[in-house]
Design a protein around this motif. Structure first.
Motif, PDB file in Angstrom:
ATOM      1  N   HIS A  10      -2.859 -24.483   0.780  1.00  0.00           N
ATOM      2  CA  HIS A  10      -3.499 -23.611  -0.210  1.00  0.00           C
ATOM      3  C   HIS A  10      -2.782 -22.271  -0.288  1.00  0.00           C
ATOM      4  N   VAL A  11      -2.432 -21.701   0.863  1.00  0.00           N
ATOM      5  CA  VAL A  11      -1.778 -20.394   0.890  1.00  0.00           C
ATOM      6  C   VAL A  11      -0.427 -20.469   0.209  1.00  0.00           C
ATOM      7  N   VAL A  12       0.332 -21.492   0.530  1.00  0.00           N
ATOM      8  CA  VAL A  12       1.653 -21.642  -0.082  1.00  0.00           C
ATOM      9  C   VAL A  12       1.517 -21.817  -1.589  1.00  0.00           C
ATOM     10  N   GLY A  13       0.595 -22.641  -2.014  1.00  0.00           N
ATOM     11  CA  GLY A  13       0.396 -22.849  -3.450  1.00  0.00           C
ATOM     12  C   GLY A  13      -0.005 -21.566  -4.168  1.00  0.00           C
ATOM     13  N   ALA A  14      -0.882 -20.768  -3.542  1.00  0.00           N
ATOM     14  CA  ALA A  14      -1.356 -19.552  -4.176  1.00  0.00           C
ATOM     15  C   ALA A  14      -0.285 -18.461  -4.218  1.00  0.00           C
ATOM     16  N   LEU A  15       0.583 -18.431  -3.242  1.00  0.00           N
ATOM     17  CA  LEU A  15       1.567 -17.343  -3.147  1.00  0.00           C
ATOM     18  C   LEU A  15       2.975 -17.725  -3.609  1.00  0.00           C
ATOM     19  N   ARG A  16       3.171 -18.933  -4.025  1.00  0.00           N
ATOM     20  CA  ARG A  16       4.500 -19.424  -4.379  1.00  0.00           C
ATOM     21  C   ARG A  16       5.206 -18.529  -5.381  1.00  0.00           C
ATOM     22  N   TYR A  17       4.554 -18.208  -6.485  1.00  0.00           N
ATOM     23  CA  TYR A  17       5.199 -17.426  -7.538  1.00  0.00           C
ATOM     24  C   TYR A  17       5.405 -15.967  -7.129  1.00  0.00           C
ATOM     25  N   LEU A  18       4.467 -15.431  -6.381  1.00  0.00           N
ATOM     26  CA  LEU A  18       4.596 -14.049  -5.923  1.00  0.00           C
ATOM     27  C   LEU A  18       5.773 -13.905  -4.951  1.00  0.00           C
ATOM     28  N   VAL A  19       5.876 -14.807  -3.999  1.00  0.00           N
ATOM     29  CA  VAL A  19       6.982 -14.765  -3.034  1.00  0.00           C
ATOM     30  C   VAL A  19       8.310 -14.927  -3.760  1.00  0.00           C
ATOM     31  N   SER A  20       8.374 -15.835  -4.700  1.00  0.00           N
ATOM     32  CA  SER A  20       9.606 -16.069  -5.459  1.00  0.00           C
ATOM     33  C   SER A  20      10.005 -14.830  -6.259  1.00  0.00           C
ATOM     34  N   ALA A  21       9.043 -14.221  -6.946  1.00  0.00           N
ATOM     35  CA  ALA A  21       9.339 -13.034  -7.758  1.00  0.00           C
ATOM     36  C   ALA A  21       9.773 -11.858  -6.886  1.00  0.00           C
ATOM     37  N   GLU A  22       9.074 -11.617  -5.783  1.00  0.00           N
ATOM     38  CA  GLU A  22       9.426 -10.508  -4.887  1.00  0.00           C
ATOM     39  C   GLU A  22      10.805 -10.733  -4.262  1.00  0.00           C
ATOM     40  N   ALA A  23      11.088 -11.952  -3.841  1.00  0.00           N
ATOM     41  CA  ALA A  23      12.381 -12.251  -3.222  1.00  0.00           C
ATOM     42  C   ALA A  23      13.512 -12.105  -4.237  1.00  0.00           C
ATOM     43  N   THR A  24      13.287 -12.535  -5.458  1.00  0.00           N
ATOM     44  CA  THR A  24      14.298 -12.399  -6.513  1.00  0.00           C
ATOM     45  C   THR A  24      14.576 -10.931  -6.798  1.00  0.00           C
ATOM     46  N   ALA A  25      13.547 -10.089  -6.762  1.00  0.00           N
ATOM     47  CA  ALA A  25      13.723  -8.661  -7.029  1.00  0.00           C
ATOM     48  C   ALA A  25      14.438  -7.952  -5.880  1.00  0.00           C
ATOM     49  N   GLU A  26      14.167  -8.317  -4.629  1.00  0.00           N
ATOM     50  CA  GLU A  26      14.730  -7.627  -3.466  1.00  0.00           C
ATOM     51  C   GLU A  26      16.086  -8.166  -3.023  1.00  0.00           C
ATOM     52  N   ALA A  27      16.407  -9.401  -3.344  1.00  0.00           N
ATOM     53  CA  ALA A  27      17.624 -10.041  -2.833  1.00  0.00           C
ATOM     54  C   ALA A  27      18.914  -9.298  -3.173  1.00  0.00           C
ATOM     55  N   PRO A  28      19.130  -8.839  -4.413  1.00  0.00           N
ATOM     56  CA  PRO A  28      20.396  -8.158  -4.701  1.00  0.00           C
ATOM     57  C   PRO A  28      20.612  -6.910  -3.838  1.00  0.00           C
ATOM     58  N   GLY A  29      19.570  -6.159  -3.579  1.00  0.00           N
ATOM     59  CA  GLY A  29      19.690  -4.963  -2.745  1.00  0.00           C
ATOM     60  C   GLY A  29      19.971  -5.290  -1.291  1.00  0.00           C
ATOM     61  N   ALA A  30      19.619  -6.485  -0.870  1.00  0.00           N
ATOM     62  CA  ALA A  30      19.855  -6.905   0.513  1.00  0.00           C
ATOM     63  C   ALA A  30      21.158  -7.688   0.644  1.00  0.00           C
ATOM     64  N   SER A  31      21.860  -7.888  -0.464  1.00  0.00           N
ATOM     65  CA  SER A  31      23.107  -8.662  -0.491  1.00  0.00           C
ATOM     66  C   SER A  31      22.906 -10.060   0.080  1.00  0.00           C
ATOM     67  N   MET A  32      21.865 -10.693  -0.342  1.00  0.00           N
ATOM     68  CA  MET A  32      21.619 -12.062   0.088  1.00  0.00           C
ATOM     69  C   MET A  32      21.045 -12.873  -1.059  1.00  0.00           C
ATOM     70  N   GLU A  33      21.037 -14.153  -0.892  1.00  0.00           N
ATOM     71  CA  GLU A  33      20.498 -15.047  -1.906  1.00  0.00           C
ATOM     72  C   GLU A  33      18.968 -14.944  -1.912  1.00  0.00           C
ATOM     73  N   ALA A  34      18.391 -15.024  -3.101  1.00  0.00           N
ATOM     74  CA  ALA A  34      16.931 -14.949  -3.213  1.00  0.00           C
ATOM     75  C   ALA A  34      16.265 -16.093  -2.456  1.00  0.00           C
ATOM     76  N   GLY A  35      16.867 -17.278  -2.491  1.00  0.00           N
ATOM     77  CA  GLY A  35      16.300 -18.428  -1.777  1.00  0.00           C
ATOM     78  C   GLY A  35      16.260 -18.212  -0.275  1.00  0.00           C
ATOM     79  N   ASP A  36      17.298 -17.566   0.270  1.00  0.00           N
ATOM     80  CA  ASP A  36      17.318 -17.294   1.715  1.00  0.00           C
ATOM     81  C   ASP A  36      16.233 -16.289   2.087  1.00  0.00           C
ATOM     82  N   LEU A  37      16.085 -15.266   1.257  1.00  0.00           N
ATOM     83  CA  LEU A  37      15.051 -14.269   1.509  1.00  0.00           C
ATOM     84  C   LEU A  37      13.664 -14.905   1.395  1.00  0.00           C
ATOM     85  N   GLU A  38      13.489 -15.717   0.401  1.00  0.00           N
ATOM     86  CA  GLU A  38      12.208 -16.399   0.203  1.00  0.00           C
ATOM     87  C   GLU A  38      11.888 -17.296   1.401  1.00  0.00           C
ATOM     88  N   GLN A  39      12.887 -18.013   1.887  1.00  0.00           N
ATOM     89  CA  GLN A  39      12.674 -18.891   3.035  1.00  0.00           C
ATOM     90  C   GLN A  39      12.271 -18.088   4.275  1.00  0.00           C
TER      91      GLN A  39
END
Length: 179
Positions: free
Chosen positions: A12-41
């Motif tokens: 339930h938690v993963v389903g509810a937060l999936r889009y939020l985690v993806s959006a936040e990771a996509t926004a922060e990844a370039p500043g961290a010089s890493m892939e959004a998928g790695d940050l999300e994981q």
């Protein structure tokens, strides 16, 4: 009532937060010089650790934002500490420890075979394998033979060595079978 207000399961938690985690990771990844998928994981791992210990966060959205930022900071610190290779390890001319061990084993086998050759062959072949790369004149002087006879002797010795090594390589071993 949201999904997180019930007794949530990790699914339930993963389903509810999936889009939020993806959006936040996509926004922060370039500043961290890493892939959004790695940050999300990394954030998902952190969340699953929290679910196993303390239970679900009370304010999931705030927790996700904080976790994404914390993982991005960790990635930036790690990137600042790590130094890249000058070249890829696979492009290393030495080939790494496995290749070095194989080269060493081949040299040992060759030296052992040279020692078993007949007559003057061990002395001649050892001189020819020397890292100092002696000339024919130097080898002939060391062995006390004429320079003209060195070529035919070398040819006979190399032929003998070749036959010895071919017999060793071609000889099959009996693995698990009795004779």
């Amino acid at each position: 009532m949201t999904v997180l207000d019930e007794t949530p399961t990790p699914v339930h938690v993963v389903g509810a937060l999936r889009y939020l985690v993806s959006a936040e990771a996509t926004a922060e990844a370039p500043g961290a010089s890493m892939e959004a998928g790695d940050l999300e994981q990394a954030v998902w791992v952190r969340l699953l650790e929290q679910l196993g210990g303390e239970g679900p966060p009370t304010d999931a959205a705030r927790w996700v934002r904080a976790a994404v930022r914390a993982e991005a900071r960790r990635a930036r610190r790690k990137a600042a500490r790590e130094l890249p290779y000058r070249h890829e390890p696979s492009a290393d001319p030495a080939g790494g420890p496995e290749r070095a061990a194989l080269r060493s084993e081949r040299r040992r086998a060759l030296r052992a075979a040279v020692a078993r050759t007949p007559g003057n062959c061990p002395r001649l072949l050892t001189a020819m394998l020397s890292p100092h790369d002696p000339t024919y004149r130097e080898i002939a002087g060391t062995l006390g033979i004429s320079q003209g006879s060195l070529g035919p002797l070398r040819s006979r010795c190399l032929g003998c060595l070749r036959r010895m090594l071919a017999a060793e390589v071609a000889a099959p071993e009996h693995r698990g079978k009795e004779r």
